[in-house]
Scaffold this motif. Structure first.
Motif, PDB file in Angstrom:
ATOM      1  N   ASP A 134       0.950  -1.087  -0.067  1.00 51.37           N
ATOM      2  CA  ASP A 134      -0.095   0.107  -0.081  1.00 51.37           C
ATOM      3  C   ASP A 134       0.917   1.292   0.053  1.00 51.37           C
ATOM      4  O   ASP A 134       1.989   1.348   0.532  1.00 51.37           O
ATOM      5  N   THR A 157       0.277   5.246   1.159  1.00 53.66           N
ATOM      6  CA  THR A 157      -0.481   6.272   1.606  1.00 53.66           C
ATOM      7  C   THR A 157       0.431   7.561   1.977  1.00 53.66           C
ATOM      8  O   THR A 157       1.806   7.575   2.179  1.00 53.66           O
ATOM      9  N   GLU A 158      -0.212   8.615   1.332  1.00 55.01           N
ATOM     10  CA  GLU A 158       0.485   9.916   1.612  1.00 55.01           C
ATOM     11  C   GLU A 158       1.214  10.423   2.900  1.00 55.01           C
ATOM     12  O   GLU A 158       0.409  10.234   3.783  1.00 55.01           O
ATOM     13  N   ALA A 160     -13.414   5.344  -5.617  1.00 58.31           N
ATOM     14  CA  ALA A 160     -11.849   5.277  -5.613  1.00 58.31           C
ATOM     15  C   ALA A 160     -11.429   5.674  -7.296  1.00 58.31           C
ATOM     16  O   ALA A 160     -11.994   5.460  -8.013  1.00 58.31           O
ATOM     17  N   THR A 211      -6.271   4.551  -5.402  1.00 60.35           N
ATOM     18  CA  THR A 211      -7.510   3.962  -4.595  1.00 60.35           C
ATOM     19  C   THR A 211      -8.055   5.164  -3.788  1.00 60.35           C
ATOM     20  O   THR A 211      -9.155   4.744  -3.148  1.00 60.35           O
ATOM     21  N   GLU A 212      -7.660   6.197  -3.844  1.00 56.77           N
ATOM     22  CA  GLU A 212      -8.194   7.376  -3.142  1.00 56.77           C
ATOM     23  C   GLU A 212      -9.836   7.446  -3.391  1.00 56.77           C
ATOM     24  O   GLU A 212     -10.032   7.736  -4.716  1.00 56.77           O
ATOM     25  N   TYR A 266     -12.189   9.826  -4.239  1.00 50.65           N
ATOM     26  CA  TYR A 266     -12.188  11.359  -4.360  1.00 50.65           C
ATOM     27  C   TYR A 266     -12.666  11.525  -5.782  1.00 50.65           C
ATOM     28  O   TYR A 266     -11.956  11.094  -6.726  1.00 50.65           O
ATOM     29  N   SER A 318      -4.007  10.915  -6.837  1.00 51.77           N
ATOM     30  CA  SER A 318      -4.551  10.184  -5.717  1.00 51.77           C
ATOM     31  C   SER A 318      -3.444  10.186  -4.586  1.00 51.77           C
ATOM     32  O   SER A 318      -2.451  10.398  -4.770  1.00 51.77           O
ATOM     33  N   LYS A 319      -3.907   9.904  -3.428  1.00 52.26           N
ATOM     34  CA  LYS A 319      -3.158  10.258  -2.257  1.00 52.26           C
ATOM     35  C   LYS A 319      -3.000   8.798  -1.658  1.00 52.26           C
ATOM     36  O   LYS A 319      -2.238   8.583  -0.576  1.00 52.26           O
ATOM     37  N   SER A 320      -3.595   7.746  -2.210  1.00 47.85           N
ATOM     38  CA  SER A 320      -3.235   6.301  -1.880  1.00 47.85           C
ATOM     39  C   SER A 320      -3.279   5.596  -3.178  1.00 47.85           C
ATOM     40  O   SER A 320      -3.912   5.731  -4.273  1.00 47.85           O
ATOM     41  N   TYR A 321      -2.541   4.392  -2.945  1.00 42.98           N
ATOM     42  CA  TYR A 321      -2.321   3.649  -4.209  1.00 42.98           C
ATOM     43  C   TYR A 321      -2.114   1.971  -3.555  1.00 42.98           C
ATOM     44  O   TYR A 321      -1.733   1.780  -2.518  1.00 42.98           O
ATOM     45  N   LYS A 350     -16.031  14.557  -2.139  1.00 47.93           N
ATOM     46  CA  LYS A 350     -15.555  13.772  -0.876  1.00 47.93           C
ATOM     47  C   LYS A 350     -16.401  12.961  -0.129  1.00 47.93           C
ATOM     48  O   LYS A 350     -16.092  11.959   0.682  1.00 47.93           O
TER      49      LYS A 350
END
Lengths: 356, 356
Positions: A37, A39-40, A61, A145-146, A148, A154-157, B27
């Motif tokens: 994973d 995460t920012e 996502a 995956t974020e 938004y 994205s801020k997550s992958y 969001k």
């Protein structure tokens, strides 16, 4: 190589394996998969091997909306001595990071990814088919995956690797393919994402492929997006031509994928003292060479087929039949040499093969 | 309208709503969603409204690899009389099917989709914010779900609609944006997927957006992929210029998205007897008009912002400041008229508004 800590959670329910003598491409998957994973603020974390399982994502996502994703494709081979061989896997991890840069996805640790890949294959080694021409196809991929809906990175992958046993590409000997030259649709253009291995390029190619199929052509030859004249790729492969003894392939121009097989073919040809040139080449030049009887061979290169000889181009209502529609000697020699190196039956003068 | 059978399964756990006076875009999501499946041989089936929930897919699902996906974006508004209004929703469903055709995704029943959309909104009507400028953003989208790694059209899909309450785009009055003219990256090219609303176009745009942000520009102006000269879109919006009293917008050329707001602006301008021309327009022409003092206004059009005035273009190290960096009178009038029609405070001479 560093000793990376990868958590391993083995399955308690092993799947029934498909019949290895009648495998289709990309339909069956092994018992396990790798996940990591991002995460920012935290970076990539929690690398783990887990039972092959569905992915659960919020419907918002970003992968479902804005296509921020990259992937790779490579193969593992089982030798007669039961050794597992990979072919230039570090090249795929390098390209994955080049694709990441274009798609604004955070860089991965290439060594960790390669280490994880080897671990995963070792765990699922029973899934590597051993019949001639068969292999284990490896698909690393990263998705945004974020949840938004703003158009932004994205801020997550999630980075995943899945494995699929695949049958011989040529079940009844090499069969040259018939190719339609595409004049309406465009795969990619300089400044776009053509040189990244990302989903949108493949989505863009489906329509042309579908229309070519209707008229009996199995793939399309892509021309450049600016002038609709210069040759780019064939289907999802790089392309080579043999014209009057010289081998020519389109130069990397920003819209062509830098294939690992493409690069290997260039090195092999040079090793054999055959002239190979990377340059712009137009469909008109191919047509002229054909008319002058100088177009000796044409073939695609890619991980799935390795070498895919081209027997015919269809362009502006004309059929350009190459080498009587048969596999040419250079295509055959390249195929035999590359697959021989890949499956360990031939020497590896370039140090391409990596043992798991 | 036919009476479509949509199964409804209401949630037993209503979510806590966010504070409606400080909503961010995309969001928060409502309590329910719409889903419908497609299976080859069976067509679209099982339309249903269910609690908002994660999507579970095989890691080999084609959406994760080849980007076969399309989406739409529109808004619902709550009037002071508590009526729910949609703005030209049938246009979004038509465009969804045009995008489907380009991406080789099966056509949907537009009437069913619109019926489902209205049902879903009626169920989640408590989620429509009522403060001025706020609305319920609606995101229909379709993803390829077949677990298969061959490059081909998927044999199964999911069509979903999710809803997100969104705040006012302009919280402190209309603020013109500063735009960097993009000279390296390309969003789309004729023959590609630029006129379809599909993920890959947005993935391709992220890098340029990221680099523009670093230099203080909020969006980029996209030039055409062939000659890097003709204006296409701004960020993910269509663009209009007012030059010497005449309004000009790039003609639809295959790589520009056919925006519903774009079309509505054209119709409004004609209704007001303002000349509006759809044609090719180059960045050089904009530069020249600017130098001659004839570039009066520029603005983007899209569902999110409706009208987004442009205060400055940055091109080749030169700042082109438009209307002193302030919102021009035409931009303001268009914004007021369109949002007035959309939220029911102004007459609707075109019959654009649809009541839920």
């Amino acid at each position: 190589m560093k000793d990376y800590k990868i958590e391993i959670n083995l399955t308690t329910k092993r799947k029934t394996k498909p019949q290895f003598d009648r495998l289709e491409f990309g339909k069956h998957f092994t018992d396990h998969m790798f996940i990591m994973d991002y995460t920012e603020g935290k970076g990539w974390h929690d690398p783990r091997i887990v039972p092959y399982q569905p992915i659960t994502l919020d419907p918002a996502a970003m992968i479902f909306h804005y296509g921020q994703t990259v992937f790779e494709g490579l193969k593992a081979y089982l030798t007669k001595d039961e050794e597992i061989l990979l072919f230039r896997p570090e090249q795929n991890m390098k390209r994955l990071n080049r694709s990441n840069a274009r798609l604004c996805i955070p860089q991965i640790d290439e060594e960790l990814a390669l280490y994880a890949l080897k671990q995963l294959i070792a765990i699922d080694r029973d899934w590597i088919p051993s019949l001639e021409g068969t292999s284990l196809y490896i698909r690393p991929f990263i998705i945004a995956t974020e949840p938004y809906l703003g158009v932004a990175s994205s801020k997550s992958y999630q980075f995943m690797i899945i494995l699929s046993p695949v049958g011989a590409y040529y079940k009844e000997g090499m069969n040259p393919v018939k190719i339609a030259v595409e004049s309406q649709y465009v795969r990619a253009v300089a400044g776009g994402t053509g040189n990244a291995k990302t989903a949108g390029n493949y989505a863009a190619s489906l329509k042309a492929q579908e229309e070519a199929s209707k008229t009996g052509y199995s793939q399309v030859l892509w021309l450049d997006g600016k002038e609709n004249t210069y040759i780019e790729e064939v289907g999802s492969m790089n392309i080579f031509f043999k014209i009057n003894g010289e081998v020519i392939t389109p130069a990397l121009n920003g819209s062509i994928l830098e294939g690992v097989t493409r690069n290997s073919v260039i090195q092999l040809l040079r090793h054999w003292n055959i002239t190979v040139v990377e340059r712009k080449i137009s469909i008109h030049e191919i047509h002229q060479a054909y008319n002058e009887g100088l177009l000796e061979e044409a073939f695609g290169t890619g991980t799935a087929a390795v070498i895919s000889p081209i027997g015919e181009f269809f362009w502006k209502n004309e059929k350009l039949v190459i080498n009587n529609g048969e596999t040419g000697p250079l295509s055959k020699k390249l195929y035999d040499s590359l697959t021989g190196i890949q499956n360990g039956t031939q020497p590896d003068p370039f140090g391409w093969v990596v043992r798991v």
